[in-house]
Design an enzyme around this catalytic site. Sequence first.
Site, PDB file in Angstrom:
ATOM      1  CG  HIS A 179     -68.579 -75.520 -15.609  1.00 24.12           C
ATOM      2  ND1 HIS A 179     -68.913 -75.950 -17.454  1.00 24.12           N
ATOM      3  CD2 HIS A 179     -69.122 -76.956 -15.665  1.00 24.12           C
ATOM      4  CE1 HIS A 179     -70.048 -77.234 -17.593  1.00 24.12           C
ATOM      5  NE2 HIS A 179     -69.843 -77.353 -16.615  1.00 24.12           N
ATOM      6  N   GLY A 180     -68.229 -72.696 -12.651  1.00 25.72           N
ATOM      7  CA  GLY A 180     -66.698 -71.933 -12.561  1.00 25.72           C
ATOM      8  C   GLY A 180     -68.113 -70.606 -11.401  1.00 25.72           C
ATOM      9  CG  ASN A 222     -72.395 -82.011 -12.246  1.00 20.53           C
ATOM     10  OD1 ASN A 222     -73.406 -82.417 -11.804  1.00 20.53           O
ATOM     11  ND2 ASN A 222     -71.894 -82.122 -12.720  1.00 20.53           N
ATOM     12  N   GLY A 233     -72.947 -74.831 -10.708  1.00 17.64           N
ATOM     13  CA  GLY A 233     -74.637 -74.837  -9.783  1.00 17.64           C
ATOM     14  C   GLY A 233     -73.686 -74.059  -8.250  1.00 17.64           C
ATOM     15  CB  THR A 234     -69.973 -72.775  -8.066  1.00 14.62           C
ATOM     16  OG1 THR A 234     -69.659 -74.056  -7.486  1.00 14.62           O
ATOM     17  CG2 THR A 234     -69.508 -71.517  -6.984  1.00 14.62           C
ATOM     18  CG  ASP A 248     -69.253 -81.786 -22.360  1.00  9.30           C
ATOM     19  OD1 ASP A 248     -70.150 -81.897 -23.055  1.00  9.30           O
ATOM     20  OD2 ASP A 248     -68.419 -80.879 -21.873  1.00  9.30           O
ATOM     21  CG  HIS A 273     -72.963 -80.022 -15.560  1.00 12.18           C
ATOM     22  ND1 HIS A 273     -71.681 -80.167 -16.487  1.00 12.18           N
ATOM     23  CD2 HIS A 273     -73.837 -80.759 -15.637  1.00 12.18           C
ATOM     24  CE1 HIS A 273     -72.271 -81.358 -16.874  1.00 12.18           C
ATOM     25  NE2 HIS A 273     -73.386 -81.511 -16.002  1.00 12.18           N
ATOM     26  CG  ASP A 333     -69.008 -83.430 -14.556  1.00 11.52           C
ATOM     27  OD1 ASP A 333     -69.241 -84.025 -14.933  1.00 11.52           O
ATOM     28  OD2 ASP A 333     -68.176 -82.293 -13.809  1.00 11.52           O
ATOM     29  CD  GLU A 361     -72.967 -79.734 -21.350  1.00 12.45           C
ATOM     30  OE1 GLU A 361     -72.726 -78.701 -21.922  1.00 12.45           O
ATOM     31  OE2 GLU A 361     -72.394 -80.467 -20.720  1.00 12.45           O
TER      32      GLU A 361
END
Length: 278
Positions: free
Chosen positions: A178-179, A228, A208-209, A104, A206, A82, A134
């Site tokens: 992200h994060g 992700n 996904g949290t 990336d 990307h 990744d 990406e």
Amino acid sequence: MPLIKMKDILSWAEENNCAVGAFSVGNMEMVIGAVKAAEEMNTPIILQIAEKRMKHSPLHLMAPMMVSAAKSAKVPVAVHLDHGLTIGCIKTALEYGFTSVMLDGSLLPFEENIELTKQVCAEADKYGATVEAELGVVGGNEGDTAVHKIQCTDPGKALEFCEKTGVDCLAVAIGNAHGNYPVLPELRFDVLEDIYQKVKTPLVLHGGTGITDEMFRKAISLGVRKINIATASFDALANKTKEYTATADKPDYFTLSPAMADAVYENVKNHIKIFLNK
């Protein structure tokens, strides 16, 4: 089941109108937990690690473990690099047996991103490996202190990018990051739908949290075939460790290790259910 190409898993996701989870791992317990969840749910998954995570989880230690776990799994598992940032790291991952790599180049000028991605595609082709790229800038950070401002993917450029590079899947930026999100993100599903109408390449989400179940399902309906999950698993492991050490009369590794694996297992299993539309 054999270690499988990520392209084959993406085809499976397309046929089943769902998404496959790509779960970041950083130690043995995370690998064990993720594979256990996939086997219980009887569904393919992707094990992945980002280049910037390797200062904590060295590739020469993680790669053999990830590849071995995939080969031993009872369900199809792809092993993915990744956010590869350097050709050297990408080549090393391929040599270890990774069946997929991501270049990336999202922070590069458009034409440079195309040219570097084409180089990676040529290298990956030697191994029969899948390539992800990406376009646009996913916000937040991926294992470093730099915080990137979100820049949504241009649908027209997405089509041109895919045609010129021949990538197998494309990570898009639609307001995702992200994060951990400080507030619930406002995802640009209008942008995603425009990309989906123009591009036949499987799309990747990307960050996904923290995205809601409904948002995941909407994204899947608009062509997202890989999602992700990283921070949620890392947080689950850390929180379980904190809970364990606070309550155990005599903490020891041999009870802590399965507790960490179970925390990741639960997180992965929950996300798989959503991605399968179950």
